[in-house]
Design an enzyme around this catalytic site. Structure first.
Site, PDB file in Angstrom:
ATOM      1  N   LYS B  89       0.814  -1.219   0.000  1.00 22.57           N
ATOM      2  CA  LYS B  89       0.000   0.000   0.000  1.00 22.57           C
ATOM      3  C   LYS B  89       0.849   1.272   0.000  1.00 22.57           C
ATOM      4  O   LYS B  89       0.450   2.301  -0.548  1.00 22.57           O
ATOM      5  CB  LYS B  89      -0.923   0.013   1.216  1.00 22.57           C
ATOM      6  CG  LYS B  89      -2.044  -1.016   1.152  1.00 22.57           C
ATOM      7  CD  LYS B  89      -3.097  -0.642   0.141  1.00 22.57           C
ATOM      8  CE  LYS B  89      -4.277  -1.604   0.156  1.00 22.57           C
ATOM      9  NZ  LYS B  89      -5.183  -1.361  -0.990  1.00 22.57           N
ATOM     10  N   GLU B 111      -9.535   6.555   3.147  1.00 18.28           N
ATOM     11  CA  GLU B 111     -10.429   5.543   3.696  1.00 18.28           C
ATOM     12  C   GLU B 111      -9.575   4.315   3.990  1.00 18.28           C
ATOM     13  O   GLU B 111      -8.517   4.137   3.403  1.00 18.28           O
ATOM     14  CB  GLU B 111     -11.523   5.182   2.687  1.00 18.28           C
ATOM     15  CG  GLU B 111     -11.134   4.129   1.635  1.00 18.28           C
ATOM     16  CD  GLU B 111     -10.018   4.547   0.697  1.00 18.28           C
ATOM     17  OE1 GLU B 111      -9.829   5.760   0.494  1.00 18.28           O
ATOM     18  OE2 GLU B 111      -9.308   3.665   0.168  1.00 18.28           O
ATOM     19  N   SER B 377       1.527  -9.745  -1.072  1.00 16.64           N
ATOM     20  CA  SER B 377       1.257  -8.308  -0.943  1.00 16.64           C
ATOM     21  C   SER B 377       1.436  -7.757   0.461  1.00 16.64           C
ATOM     22  O   SER B 377       1.684  -6.565   0.634  1.00 16.64           O
ATOM     23  CB  SER B 377      -0.163  -8.008  -1.433  1.00 16.64           C
ATOM     24  OG  SER B 377      -1.104  -8.802  -0.734  1.00 16.64           O
TER      25      SER B 377
END
Lengths: 257, 393
Positions: B89, B111, B377
């Site tokens: 991220k 968010e 990930s």
């Protein structure tokens, strides 16, 4: 001529447009509320199609959407409720909603039903002008439906002109950078924005919405535009205990009185 | 195949910018400027430097031998779990904070679902000394408490989204409402390849460093830049978009997207959008969307809070519709088993999101010569409580 256009021709000032959510407070209140609004002196009615994710709306209208959905409101049911609309209601009616339920119903079928029951226009905040012009406009036009665009204090002059050129009926002037019901009252900044738009002498009438809740704000809006739209404050008024018809009558008369 | 976004923000039939007029100036400002800003040499230098020195890139491409033995193929793991903050991220939040600064924005909103994107946003805001507000569903705040506190330690304000179902989609609604109310001084850092154009493409480009590195690393290790398979999990789809991005045109590379099937696709408790969704519009783009017949958005379910989203990025809807990517769906149970298997075989506890990608190995058939890259990930630290509650290890 469309009922909305006729309205502004005969009454170019102090037009009151009232919003409420279909299926709220009770599932079968929709038509009764519309009849009471007309009787009380509202000039135009905006019926909200409830949606699970109303991003342009503040807490009051969000909650009314949630209640209406929990009551069992659907697009299909709304058209059933409005089937005999034009036997009792004469003032113009616009449907306000988010695009997804309409896409699921089928845009063509949706517009056809709107025309059959006597709806005059649509306000679809998440349908951008580009998509409207490319895909939706021919269908709306074929069914006599006016698409009402929004402008805000951030909308550039060039874009306001473009919207004015592509509009019929009226332009919805969002009074401030906000979701519905977030702010009350009208500041001097907002008055400057109203004056700026007024000075542009648009082809279309304008109605000011967001933050209009009572006689004082309605009068201010009317001094700057052809009228105003009230949503959240009306939702709060009909959420109250007591006789719905009486509550509506008192609210509307309190605003236009 | 052409997976390029067109000038109106569409990937095939999906995408666009379905936003209220209130957000038009913000989106237009981004659309007009993001390419020029992000392609600028000074921006790129700063971005690459931070990815290297702060995030810890390039992340390793690790040949997982024991996992390879088990599945009969040559399996590599792209170690995004080793990024600072524990997941991919941060690649995107670094890019967007630099972009926000170029646009002169003073405040950041975001968010978050599981909290990974919220933490990655709070991190870059701390790094740049910028005010940060993160919206998080009230229910997610309760089930991801450590990430809530991480954001607070980093100086961010975490605001509970109390509307609707009180999860990721509602946190996204609240962030959009906040942006509508504060359009001039605020930039909204969306965490996935969702939202109105140009977000899906912009986020994918920031994440495309993943596949750029895979190509380079494979060339060194295998003598070819092209694997036979790239496998990644998809919630909104940012890690998959990053892992696929530089392989779209290479039709010999099989792209495999893995969705969360929750308790099973027939159970009513799933998040497998390509199985259960239909075309629809949510959060600014036309995409595949889980919804009722009446067009109301359905609340998805997955054990993994990061895959718990009712839509997918428009690029993934296009990859699905065009057949360029294969889609699998994996249940909670299959994902948990795969997570423990990776822990036992390779000494790596994956995030439960990433564990979904590994569970797909079981459903596929490989030749021994196949080179398979699985995008790992995120790491599993944040999910310990879920592993413990599941308990079968």
């Amino acid at each position: 001529m469309n009922r909305i256009e006729k309205l502004f021709e005969t009454k170019p000032e102090r037009v009151l447009n009232v919003y409420f959510t279909a299926g709220y407070p009770k599932l079968d209140d929709t038509l009764g509320i519309m009849q009471s609004l007309e009787k009380s002196g509202a000039d135009l009615i905006e019926v909200g199609i409830p949606f699970s994710d109303p991003v342009a709306d503040g807490p009051t209208i969000q909650e009314s959407n949630g209640v209406a959905l929990a009551n069992g409101m659907t697009v299909k049911l709304l058209f059933e409720q409005l089937a005999e609309l034009r036997q009792t209601v004469n003032i113009p009616v616009v449907l306000m909603g988010y695009i997804n339920p309409i896409v699921q119903y089928g845009v063509e079928a949706f517009c056809k039903r709107c025309q059959e029951v006597g709806v005059d226009g649509l306000i679809l905040p998440d349908l951008p002008m580009f998509e409207y012009m490319e895909v939706y406009k021919p269908v709306f036009d074929a069914h006599g439906l006016l698409n009402i665009f929004l402008i805000t204090p951030q909308t550039s002059e060039a874009r306001i002109r473009e919207i004015d050129n592509n509009s019929k009926g009226f332009i919805y002037m969002v009074s401030s950078a906000s979701t519905t019901g977030a702010k009350t009252g009208i500041s001097t900044d907002q008055e400057a924005y109203f004056a700026r738009v007024k000075a542009m002498s648009l082809k279309n009438p304008t109605l000011i919405g967001f933050g209009i809740s009572n006689k004082e704000t309605f009068d201010k809006a009317c001094a700057n535009a052809n009228g105003a739209i009230i949503g959240s404050a009306f939702i709060k008024a009909i959420a109250q205990e007591g006789d719905l018809d009486k509550n509506i009558n008192e609210f509307v008369n309190g605003v236009i009185g | 195949m052409n997976v390029k976004v067109d000038k109106n923000g569409y990937y095939g039939n999906f995408g666009g910018a379905y936003i209220p007029e209130m957000l038009y100036p913000n989106i237009e400002e981004l659309r007009e400027n993001y390419e020029q800003i992000t392609e600028d040499a000074v921006f790129q230098k700063q971005f690459q430097q931070l990815l290297k020195d702060y995030v810890g890139r390039p992340t390793p491409l690790y040949h997982a031998e024991r996992l390879s033995d088990k599945y009969g193929a040559k399996i590599y793991l792209k170690r995004e779990d080793l990024c600072h903050t524990g997941a991919h991220k941060v690649n995107n939040t670094i890019g967007q904070i630099l972009l926000a600064q170029r646009l002169g924005k003073k405040k950041i909103i975001a968010e978050t679902g599981a909290g990974q994107h919220g933490v990655a946003t709070a991190t870059v805001c701390a790094l740049m000394g910028v005010e940060c507000i993160v919206y998080m569903g009230e229910i997610d705040m309760a089930r991801q408490k450590p990430n809530v506190e991480r954001m607070r330690i980093l100086g961010a304000e975490v605001r509970p989204a109390k509307s609707g179902s009180k999860t990721l989609k509602d946190a996204t609604n609240e962030a959009m409402r906040h942006w509508i109310n504060n359009p001039s001084d605020t930039h909204y850092i969306i965490g996935s390849v969702v939202g109105p154009h140009p977000y899906p493409e912009m986020v994918a480009r920031f994440q495309s460093v993943i596949s750029a590195e895979i190509r380079k690393q494979l060339l060194e290790k295998e003598g070819t830049e092209l694997p036979d398979y790239v496998i990644a999990c998809v919630g909104g789809g940012s890690n998959a978009a990053g892992a696929f991005y530089n392989f779209y045109e290479d039709n010999d590379v099989n792209l495999v997207a893995v969705e969360a099937a929750g308790l099973g696709n027939d159970s009513g408790e799933s998040a497998a959008t390509t199985v259960l969704g239909k075309p629809g519009v949510l959060h600014g783009s036309k995409t595949l969307l889980m919804q009722t017949e009446d067009g109301q958005v359905v609340e998805p379910y997955s054990i993994s809070a990061g895959l718990d989203y009712p839509g997918i990025g428009p690029v993934h809807a296009h990859l699905f519709e065009s057949g360029r990517a294969q889609f699998h769906s994996v249940t909670d149970e299959e994902a948990m088993v795969a997570g423990v298997e990776l822990s036992r075989l390779e000494g790596i506890i994956p995030a439960i999101e990433s564990a979904h990608a590994f569970a797909a190995l079981e459903k596929m058939e490989f030749k021994p010569s196949d080179v398979v890259v699985v995008n790992l990930s995120g790491r599993g630290d944040k999910d310990l409580e879920t592993y413990i509650k599941w308990g079968k290890y």
